[in-house]
Design an enzyme around this catalytic site. Structure first.
Site, PDB file in Angstrom:
ATOM      1  N   GLU A 133      35.719  65.946  42.593  1.00 58.83           N
ATOM      2  CA  GLU A 133      36.435  67.021  41.897  1.00 58.83           C
ATOM      3  C   GLU A 133      35.777  67.337  40.570  1.00 58.83           C
ATOM      4  O   GLU A 133      35.691  68.494  40.165  1.00 58.83           O
ATOM      5  CB  GLU A 133      37.895  66.618  41.663  1.00 58.83           C
ATOM      6  CG  GLU A 133      38.795  67.748  41.175  1.00 58.83           C
ATOM      7  CD  GLU A 133      38.874  67.896  39.657  1.00 58.83           C
ATOM      8  OE1 GLU A 133      39.490  68.863  39.202  1.00 58.83           O
ATOM      9  OE2 GLU A 133      38.315  67.056  38.920  1.00 58.83           O
ATOM     10  N   ASP A 143      37.212  60.553  42.215  1.00 57.88           N
ATOM     11  CA  ASP A 143      36.066  60.392  41.314  1.00 57.88           C
ATOM     12  C   ASP A 143      36.494  60.483  39.855  1.00 57.88           C
ATOM     13  O   ASP A 143      37.566  60.988  39.534  1.00 57.88           O
ATOM     14  CB  ASP A 143      34.994  61.459  41.612  1.00 57.88           C
ATOM     15  CG  ASP A 143      35.472  62.874  41.333  1.00 57.88           C
ATOM     16  OD1 ASP A 143      36.617  63.206  41.703  1.00 57.88           O
ATOM     17  OD2 ASP A 143      34.710  63.654  40.736  1.00 57.88           O
TER      18      ASP A 143
END
Ligand SMILES: [Zn+2]
Length: 428
Positions: A191, A97
């Site tokens: 994350e 991400d």
């Protein structure tokens, strides 16, 4: 070294690192806070599926995308590296991400070949990379610099790490003469919203230790992160039509603003602290006159100091709200992650191996605490010691984000050398 590469290995890896990186950054994988499922956004699954196909193509085994959006795969030890028993399984981790803090959709990467110094102007929104404000850029004369187009982040955080791991394991798979232990690869979702480790299945991963590739400048090796909590203050006022509000309205937004204003501003902020100093950082105010929410992140390397910062924040909020008897305050403190140092220092050969691999690439390791957290912060606490390695990316979470191709290639080369170091390390 021609082309400013750290080694011939890095130079050989560079085209593959760059190709993969340019593909990955075009996929919008921005994560979203307050997720209701994992991953928080469907774009992360688009990248995950690409990575599954590429891991299989590279010859990895047991490649899977699990129900929570985690990609895993295995590169089994070879003869040169399997003399150490089955216990020698080493993990490599990067997150898919990108940050919700800057636009992440429609990334159009640009490769600025052979940086000659000076300001790099990007085509959109007048965004510039000015070496006067970016000392790291000054060190990259001659490097190929990759940027976005000025209106989005680049996504080197952490697709540089993803591309480096992919290129390194593909290289190892294609070169069985290079010694390696069993390598377990995982690409994680979410994350950036602090959830990368939440659904990470450590027993299934089965590694003795792991490395995230999620750092920044070449040579960085980090086994110390912040300890982190999030504090959410909910202020309830009394909402009344402003035309009839005399003596009745209690404005929650005004109280929220007063809380923020009452906090220290000359110290204990991200912009006034450095090194090992912590901070209290308001990240968001939302609401109405009737109800307002203020979000903070609180950080320190020392757990006791972290508790003191939280107490200061809570006391300040209670004092401000107590001045208005009709207002109410809720304080919600949520632990996010803890400094990994104590967990990683218990197994010193994990950072020793990383240092050896960085040196084998001709780079001097840089050991400084990271003013942030990584997936490794929580994984280390959960039982998988996971220090962090550099990726070659800079100015994360901004439209000025950039990465050096030469340094990305160096990171991929360090992973190849790390495999060799661990193939010699044995079960100790
Ligand atoms: Zn990152």
């Amino acid at each position: 070294m021609p082309g400013f590469y750290t080694s011939q290995l890095a130079e050989a890896l560079a085209p593959d690192v760059l190709n993969r990186f340019l593909r990955y950054v075009r996929i919008d994988t921005q994560s979203r806070r307050d997720r209701v499922s994992s991953p928080s956004t469907p774009g992360q699954l688009d990248l995950a599926r690409v990575l599954v196909a590429e891991l299989e193509e590279a010859g990895l085994h047991d490649v899977r995308l699990d129900d929570n959006g985690y990609v895993i795969g295995t590169l089994p030890a070879n003869e040169n590296g399997s003399g150490n028993g089955n216990g020698n399984v080493i993990g490599l981790i990067a997150h898919m991400d990108t940050s919700p803090d800057a636009p992440g959709q429609g990334v159009e990467p640009i490769v600025h070949q052979g940086y000659t110094g000076g300001v790099i102007e990007l085509p959109r929104e007048g965004t510039v990379l000015d070496p006067a404000a970016m000392p790291e850029l000054v060190d990259k004369l001659g490097h190929d610099i990759v940027t976005g187009s000025g209106d989005t982040l680049l996504g080197a955080d952490d697709k540089a790490g993803v591309a480096e791991i992919m290129a390194a394991v593909a290289h190892l798979a294609a070169h069985p003469e290079l010694p390696r232990p069993t390598l377990r690869v995982s690409f994680t979702p979410d994350e950036e919203i602090g959830e990368g480790a939440t659904l990470f299945d450590i027993p299934r991963f089965g590694a003795r230790c792991a490395y995230t590739l999620d750092g920044s400048d070449i040579g960085e090796l980090q086994d110390e992160t912040f300890s982190a909590v999030e504090v959410v203050l909910t202020v309830r006022g009394v909402e009344v039509h402003p035309g009839w509000a005399t003596g009745k309205l209690v404005n929650a937004l005004r109280l929220a603003a007063q809380i923020v204003a009452a906090l220290p501003s000359a110290t204990l902020t991200p912009e006034t602290s450095a090194g090992r100093e912590g901070f209290i950082h308001p990240t968001e105010i939302t609401g109405t006159a009737g109800k307002a929410e203020v979000r903070f992140i609180v950080r320190d390397f020392d757990d006791d100091l972290l508790e003191r910062h939280v107490a200061l924040l809570e006391d300040t909020a209670r004092r401000v709200v107590a001045a208005e008897s009709r207002a109410r305050l809720d304080v919600n403190v949520r632990e996010q992650y803890r400094n990994m140092r104590r967990f990683v220092s218990a197994v010193p050969n994990v950072t020793d191996a990383a240092e050896a691999a960085i040196r084998a690439e001709g780079i001097e390791p840089i050991r400084k605490p990271i003013r942030g957290g990584t997936d490794g912060s929580r994984l280390s606490e959960m039982g998988l010691p996971t220090p962090n390695l550099f990726t070659g990316g800079h100015e994360y979470h901004s439209v000025r984000e950039w990465a050096s191709l030469q340094d990305m290639a160096a990171a991929a080369a360090v992973v190849v050398r790390l495999a060799e170091v661990w193939s010699r390390n044995g079960d100790g």
